[in-house]
Each structure stands twice: as C-alpha cells, then as structure tokens.
Design an enzyme around this catalytic site. Structure first.
Site, PDB file in Angstrom:
ATOM      1  N   HIS A  24      44.160  39.484  37.742  1.00 53.08           N
ATOM      2  CA  HIS A  24      44.044  40.895  37.406  1.00 53.08           C
ATOM      3  C   HIS A  24      43.033  41.130  36.288  1.00 53.08           C
ATOM      4  O   HIS A  24      42.753  42.262  35.928  1.00 53.08           O
ATOM      5  CB  HIS A  24      45.408  41.466  37.024  1.00 53.08           C
ATOM      6  CG  HIS A  24      46.362  41.424  38.172  1.00 53.08           C
ATOM      7  ND1 HIS A  24      47.289  40.418  38.319  1.00 53.08           N
ATOM      8  CD2 HIS A  24      46.494  42.221  39.251  1.00 53.08           C
ATOM      9  CE1 HIS A  24      47.959  40.617  39.437  1.00 53.08           C
ATOM     10  NE2 HIS A  24      47.502  41.699  40.018  1.00 53.08           N
ATOM     11  N   CYS A  56      47.984  35.163  42.106  1.00 54.50           N
ATOM     12  CA  CYS A  56      48.175  36.167  43.156  1.00 54.50           C
ATOM     13  C   CYS A  56      46.964  36.125  44.077  1.00 54.50           C
ATOM     14  O   CYS A  56      46.116  35.254  43.952  1.00 54.50           O
ATOM     15  CB  CYS A  56      48.325  37.541  42.493  1.00 54.50           C
ATOM     16  SG  CYS A  56      49.022  38.789  43.580  1.00 54.50           S
TER      17      CYS A  56
END
Length: 84
Positions: A24, A56
C-alpha cells in the site's frame, strides 16, 4: 509479524505467507529490511511453513515500484536460504 507469533503460539501446523513488504506504500523496501522480517518469522515457524510474499496483491502499485520490490524480496529469500 504479530500474526506469526500468534500462529506459533497456537502450534499452527500449516504453511503461512507473512507479507514482507507493504504494497500500500510506494516505498521499495531493501533486501536487509525484508530479510529482517524473514528472520523474525523464522524464529517462530519452521522453514517448511514459510511462504515468502508481499502483504497483499500488487494491483495498486506501478511496475516501477513492483519490479525492484520483488527483486529485493527474491534476494532476501535467497539470502535466508543460504544461511539455513
């Protein structure tokens, strides 16, 4: 790595892929940073339980960020394998 600690404390028998970098963020972590996280995971779980991966999916990142981060992640994994 808090989840790794909890899994180890619960005698989790299966494999797990603790993320070694935050996708992120546009920041590319260096090899030493990722190897340090792998060392923490390895202190709690066996090598056979560890899958090395980002935290992720990568669809939010640009290739200019993803490529060097993955190169560093592979280098960190190779470094850890060399000291096993």
């Amino acid at each position: 790595m808090a989840v790794v600690r909890e899994l180890a404390d619960a005698d989790y028998p299966a494999a797990v892929g603790p993320g070694v970098y935050d996708i992120h963020s546009p920041r590319v972590p260096d090899v030493d940073e990722m190897a340090g996280l792998l060392k923490l995971a390895r202190a709690r779980l066996s090598d056979q339980q560890l899958w090395i991966n980002p935290d992720c999916g990568l669809k939010t990142r640009k290739w200019e960020e993803v490529r060097p981060a993955l190169v560093n992640m592979v280098a960190a994994a190779r470094e850890m394998r060399a000291v096993s």
